[in-house]
Design a protein around this motif. Structure first.
Motif, PDB file in Angstrom:
ATOM      1  N   VAL A 158       0.815  -1.213   0.000  1.00  0.00           N
ATOM      2  CA  VAL A 158       0.000   0.000   0.000  1.00  0.00           C
ATOM      3  C   VAL A 158       0.852   1.268   0.000  1.00  0.00           C
ATOM      4  N   LYS A 159       2.116   1.153   0.326  1.00  0.00           N
ATOM      5  CA  LYS A 159       3.006   2.317   0.229  1.00  0.00           C
ATOM      6  C   LYS A 159       3.401   2.606  -1.218  1.00  0.00           C
ATOM      7  N   ALA A 160       3.281   1.597  -2.079  1.00  0.00           N
ATOM      8  CA  ALA A 160       3.736   1.731  -3.462  1.00  0.00           C
ATOM      9  C   ALA A 160       2.619   2.078  -4.428  1.00  0.00           C
ATOM     10  N   ILE A 161       1.364   1.918  -4.011  1.00  0.00           N
ATOM     11  CA  ILE A 161       0.248   2.141  -4.919  1.00  0.00           C
ATOM     12  C   ILE A 161      -0.781   3.068  -4.271  1.00  0.00           C
ATOM     13  N   VAL A 162      -1.702   3.551  -5.090  1.00  0.00           N
ATOM     14  CA  VAL A 162      -2.747   4.437  -4.598  1.00  0.00           C
ATOM     15  C   VAL A 162      -4.061   4.055  -5.266  1.00  0.00           C
ATOM     16  N   GLY A 163      -5.145   4.054  -4.491  1.00  0.00           N
ATOM     17  CA  GLY A 163      -6.456   3.729  -5.027  1.00  0.00           C
ATOM     18  C   GLY A 163      -7.148   4.952  -5.604  1.00  0.00           C
ATOM     19  N   PHE A 164      -8.044   4.707  -6.535  1.00  0.00           N
ATOM     20  CA  PHE A 164      -8.795   5.816  -7.143  1.00  0.00           C
ATOM     21  C   PHE A 164     -10.212   5.382  -7.461  1.00  0.00           C
ATOM     22  N   GLU A 165     -11.054   6.393  -7.640  1.00  0.00           N
ATOM     23  CA  GLU A 165     -12.428   6.199  -8.111  1.00  0.00           C
ATOM     24  C   GLU A 165     -12.682   7.191  -9.225  1.00  0.00           C
ATOM     25  N   ILE A 166     -13.324   6.722 -10.272  1.00  0.00           N
ATOM     26  CA  ILE A 166     -13.674   7.582 -11.412  1.00  0.00           C
ATOM     27  C   ILE A 166     -15.193   7.693 -11.493  1.00  0.00           C
ATOM     28  N   THR A 167     -15.679   8.913 -11.469  1.00  0.00           N
ATOM     29  CA  THR A 167     -17.100   9.172 -11.717  1.00  0.00           C
ATOM     30  C   THR A 167     -17.269   9.429 -13.204  1.00  0.00           C
ATOM     31  N   VAL A 168     -18.020   8.579 -13.877  1.00  0.00           N
ATOM     32  CA  VAL A 168     -18.176   8.675 -15.328  1.00  0.00           C
ATOM     33  C   VAL A 168     -19.129   9.825 -15.668  1.00  0.00           C
ATOM     34  N   THR A 169     -18.670  10.710 -16.534  1.00  0.00           N
ATOM     35  CA  THR A 169     -19.472  11.857 -16.941  1.00  0.00           C
ATOM     36  C   THR A 169     -19.983  11.746 -18.380  1.00  0.00           C
ATOM     37  N   ASP A 170     -19.352  10.882 -19.178  1.00  0.00           N
ATOM     38  CA  ASP A 170     -19.758  10.740 -20.580  1.00  0.00           C
ATOM     39  C   ASP A 170     -19.298   9.371 -21.074  1.00  0.00           C
ATOM     40  N   ILE A 171     -20.124   8.737 -21.891  1.00  0.00           N
ATOM     41  CA  ILE A 171     -19.757   7.426 -22.424  1.00  0.00           C
ATOM     42  C   ILE A 171     -20.199   7.337 -23.875  1.00  0.00           C
ATOM     43  N   ASP A 172     -19.335   6.776 -24.711  1.00  0.00           N
ATOM     44  CA  ASP A 172     -19.616   6.675 -26.137  1.00  0.00           C
ATOM     45  C   ASP A 172     -19.070   5.342 -26.626  1.00  0.00           C
TER      46      ASP A 172
END
Length: 211
Positions: free
Chosen positions: A151-165
């Motif tokens: 966990v010291k080497a990586i970081v978590g993320f979340e993406i809120t989708v605003t557009d999809i095609d």
């Protein structure tokens, strides 16, 4: 991305199924100097009240980590099998050959998360791709010391989708005879070609109403 109506998949349920079937994506953006960055990551895909979100993790202190801190706007590119289509298979071969493929572009904003959320992501990712928590590769089987280093080497993320095609380019613009001949030829090809042939077969009755 193409914006030709006959290459668009209108059924959002099929688009979501494609996302879940191809969760290893190219995540791209630009840094503060507008230089492009990209990385390939597996994503967890969820939907709540019609809002799509993606979760994942990436390595710290990389060009893409630094870029997404500076500019949270990202593009997640989902792709599947693809194949060459020869013009020699058309009823009129005096045209250009092409490539059939399926692709979904999801744009959104990325937010980096705290360590507790990262641990949840690691556990959920492992459980999902292992097919359950009770396997030798399960997250909770890992030594605590290893997890602390990880966990010291990586970081978590979340993406809120605003557009999809999407572009599902599957020879929808061809005449019926050419369409069936393309399917027949692709069935004789690689695993990717056979996958595209099956996708085309599923759409036959939508394109040719008497089929």
């Amino acid at each position: 991305m193409y914006h030709l109506p006959y290459f668009k998949e209108p059924d959002f349920a099929k688009i979501k199924a494609f996302l879940h079937a191809h969760p290893f994506v190219m995540l791209s953006g630009v840094d503060a100097q507008n230089k492009p960055v990209a990385t390939q990551v597996p994503l967890l895909i969820s939907e709540k009240n019609g809002q799509l979100t993606f979760r994942g993790h990436l390595m710290r202190q990389t060009d893409h980590h630094k870029a997404f801190i500076q500019n949270p706007h990202v593009l997640a590119l989902f792709t599947g099998p693809h194949t060459y289509v020869s013009a020699s298979w058309y009823a009129n071969p005096q045209q250009g050959s092409t490539w059939n493929y399926m692709s979904v572009h999801a744009k959104g904003e990325l937010k980096f998360l705290e360590e507790a959320a990262l641990l949840d992501i690691l556990r959920d990712l492992t459980t999902h791709f292992e097919g359950g928590p009770n396997t030798p590769g399960g997250f909770d089987t890992l030594p605590r010391e290893y997890i602390q280093r990880l966990v010291k080497a990586i970081v978590g993320f979340e993406i809120t989708v605003t557009d999809i095609d999407n572009v599902f380019k599957l020879s929808q613009n061809r005449d019926e005879a050419s369409y069936h001949r393309i399917i027949d030829k692709l069935k004789q090809g690689t695993a990717d070609a056979q996958y595209i042939a099956r996708e085309m077969e599923e759409r036959t009755s939508q394109l040719f109403k008497h089929a």
